[in-house]
Design an enzyme around this catalytic site. Structure first.
Site, PDB file in Angstrom:
ATOM      1  N   ARG A 273       0.850  -1.189   0.000  1.00 26.29           N
ATOM      2  CA  ARG A 273       0.000   0.000   0.000  1.00 26.29           C
ATOM      3  C   ARG A 273       0.885   1.238   0.000  1.00 26.29           C
ATOM      4  O   ARG A 273       1.951   1.256   0.641  1.00 26.29           O
ATOM      5  CB  ARG A 273      -0.921   0.027   1.235  1.00 26.29           C
ATOM      6  CG  ARG A 273      -2.109  -0.924   1.160  1.00 26.29           C
ATOM      7  CD  ARG A 273      -3.099  -0.541   0.059  1.00 26.29           C
ATOM      8  NE  ARG A 273      -4.249  -1.426  -0.007  1.00 26.29           N
ATOM      9  CZ  ARG A 273      -4.401  -2.460  -0.826  1.00 26.29           C
ATOM     10  NH1 ARG A 273      -3.425  -2.777  -1.666  1.00 26.29           N
ATOM     11  NH2 ARG A 273      -5.515  -3.170  -0.828  1.00 26.29           N
ATOM     12  N   GLU A 301      -4.211   7.358  -4.497  1.00 26.72           N
ATOM     13  CA  GLU A 301      -4.561   6.689  -5.755  1.00 26.72           C
ATOM     14  C   GLU A 301      -5.881   7.263  -6.231  1.00 26.72           C
ATOM     15  O   GLU A 301      -6.773   7.458  -5.399  1.00 26.72           O
ATOM     16  CB  GLU A 301      -4.704   5.180  -5.546  1.00 26.72           C
ATOM     17  CG  GLU A 301      -3.363   4.505  -5.357  1.00 26.72           C
ATOM     18  CD  GLU A 301      -3.451   2.985  -5.304  1.00 26.72           C
ATOM     19  OE1 GLU A 301      -4.529   2.434  -5.628  1.00 26.72           O
ATOM     20  OE2 GLU A 301      -2.459   2.357  -4.951  1.00 26.72           O
ATOM     21  N   HIS A 320      -1.556   0.124  -9.771  1.00 26.55           N
ATOM     22  CA  HIS A 320      -2.279  -0.794  -8.875  1.00 26.55           C
ATOM     23  C   HIS A 320      -3.001  -1.909  -9.657  1.00 26.55           C
ATOM     24  O   HIS A 320      -4.229  -1.989  -9.673  1.00 26.55           O
ATOM     25  CB  HIS A 320      -3.284  -0.047  -7.988  1.00 26.55           C
ATOM     26  CG  HIS A 320      -3.609  -0.838  -6.744  1.00 26.55           C
ATOM     27  ND1 HIS A 320      -4.006  -0.256  -5.571  1.00 26.55           N
ATOM     28  CD2 HIS A 320      -3.573  -2.186  -6.499  1.00 26.55           C
ATOM     29  CE1 HIS A 320      -4.219  -1.196  -4.652  1.00 26.55           C
ATOM     30  NE2 HIS A 320      -3.963  -2.381  -5.205  1.00 26.55           N
TER      31      HIS A 320
END
Ligand SMILES: NC(=O)c1ccc[n+]([C@@H]2O[C@H](COP(=O)([O-])OP(=O)(O)OC[C@H]3O[C@@H](n4cnc5c(N)ncnc54)[C@H](OP(=O)(O)O)[C@@H]3O)[C@@H](O)[C@H]2O)c1
Length: 357
Positions: A273, A301, A320
């Site tokens: 993360r 994000e 991602h």
């Protein structure tokens, strides 16, 4: 029932398994057997939903519901923004089963009175493969060779030697020149030794790397160091892989002090993360040419256009995507289906990340 289409030759075995189950057990069941209303992201093809236990009514939940939806169990959308938009319309949810491993946004959205499970295990293969691919891509200079391919200029390949000596500080002259590096024999530090960390290790073993492992608590066989030992291990690593959850304890775990402890030329891989690494410190370390990095995850994000990370040297960015293979969704649904079966049978759930209070 939503969606159409059959299975195709070459589809993964697990998809074929679901398809064959669907033939005998239709997704929608008669009213006499309806017991549990389970909401799922409406975008998932119906042909992937055949493995749920008897007694489940599957309810497609749109990204923007137009009215309230009564549910017992909610399988939220993969994208937190979509799921969070749907949540205010949901009523009666007692159990959330995420198809992801990282569930950090869910407790704050659904509150403490709902049990939350994740899809532990479903991401192992895809995320571990991404990690190994990212390590090899950077050690083999693939992003650089991709640039050359786009330009169609063969002789630029000699820049690779300069990149090697700039990155590692090794100024010896090699003949033939250094054009890439080797993974074999390197030391890899796994920060997080859970489901995915173990899978990464399994995939790295054939490269004869030395493994160092860190988790919250120390243990042996294999040796795993406690989180408090991280700083003493960082200087030993050629490659550092972050594969731990986003928690208050892991926020900013890798900042300027930790980056300064890394060897010249070390590779930092973040498959976990974005919150775990401090952006400013990472940008500075990359711009100084001391380290290289591969990142799949960011904070925030999406990574905004113009963010300094986009233009950092020696950095591979993927947006991602690490877990998102065609095999992933059926695997995650299978984990969810097993959790539902246990829930309905009154058995202990396997992947509880928050027990309802
Ligand atoms: N990029 C992607 O697409 C993608 C895909 C899947 C998962 N992920 C991320 O990867 C994370 C790990 O997944 P997983 O399935 O391997 O989880 P897991 O099985 O729960 O393992 C987590 C590991 O992290 C360790 N850990 C937790 N907090 C730590 C800390 N502060 N310092 C050091 N170690 C710590 C745990 O230690 P203990 O063993 O001592 O408990 C455990 O070894 C997920 O939470 C998710 O955020 C990303």
């Amino acid at each position: 029932m939503r969606g159409t289409g059959g299975t195709h030759a070459g589809e993964p075995a697990e998809m074929l398994l679901f398809a064959s189950m669907r033939a005998e057990e239709p997704v929608q069941r008669g009213p006499e057997t309806l017991m549990l209303r389970v909401g799922y992201p409406h975008v998932i093809s119906a042909e992937l939903l055949g493995g749920f236990p008897e007694g489940v009514e599957l309810v497609p939940v749109p990204a923007k519901p137009e009215s309230e939806i009564e549910l017992d169990v909610w399988i939220p959308d993969f994208y937190p923004t979509h799921a969070q938009r749907a949540w205010p319309y949901l009523r009666g949810v007692k159990l959330v089963i995420s198809l992801l491993a990282g569930t950090e946004w869910i407790p704050g959205t659904v509150g403490p009175h709902v049990t939350i499970c994740n899809a532990r295990g479903a991401h192992n293969v895809s995320t571990a493969e991404w990690t190994v691919a990212a390590i090899l891509s950077l050690l083999k200079y693939f992003p650089f060779y991709m640039e050359i391919q786009r330009e169609g200029v063969w002789k630029r390949r000699f820049e690779a030697s300069q990149r090697y000596s700039d990155m590692t500080g090794d100024t010896r002259t090699f003949h033939p020149p250094v054009m890439l590096e080797e993974l074999t024999g390197k030391t890899v530090l796994l920060v997080g030794y859970g489901e995915i960390g173990k899978e990464i290790e399994r995939m790295l073993v054939p490269f004869s790397v030395e493994m160092l492992r860190v988790a919250r608590t120390a243990r042996s066989q294999p040796e795993v160091h406690a989180a408090g030992e991280l700083e003493s291990l960082l200087p030993r690593a050629d490659v550092v892989v972050l594969i731990l959850p986003s928690t208050p304890e892991s926020k900013g775990l890798i900042g300027s002090r930790q980056l300064a402890l890394l060897k010249q030329g070390a590779l930092l891989v973040n498959a976990a993360r974005g919150t775990i690494v401090e952006n400013d410190a990472l940008v500075e370390a990359l711009k100084s040419g001391r380290i290289r990095a591969a990142l799949d995850v960011f904070d925030p994000e999406p990574l905004p256009t113009g963010h300094p990370l986009w233009s950092c040297p020696n950095l591979l960015i993927t947006p991602h995507v690490a877990a998102s293979t065609p095999q992933f969704t059926p695997r995650a649904l299978r984990v969810a289906a097993e959790e539902l079966r246990r829930y309905m049978a009154g058995e202990p759930l396997r992947n509880v990340v928050q027990a309802a209070v």
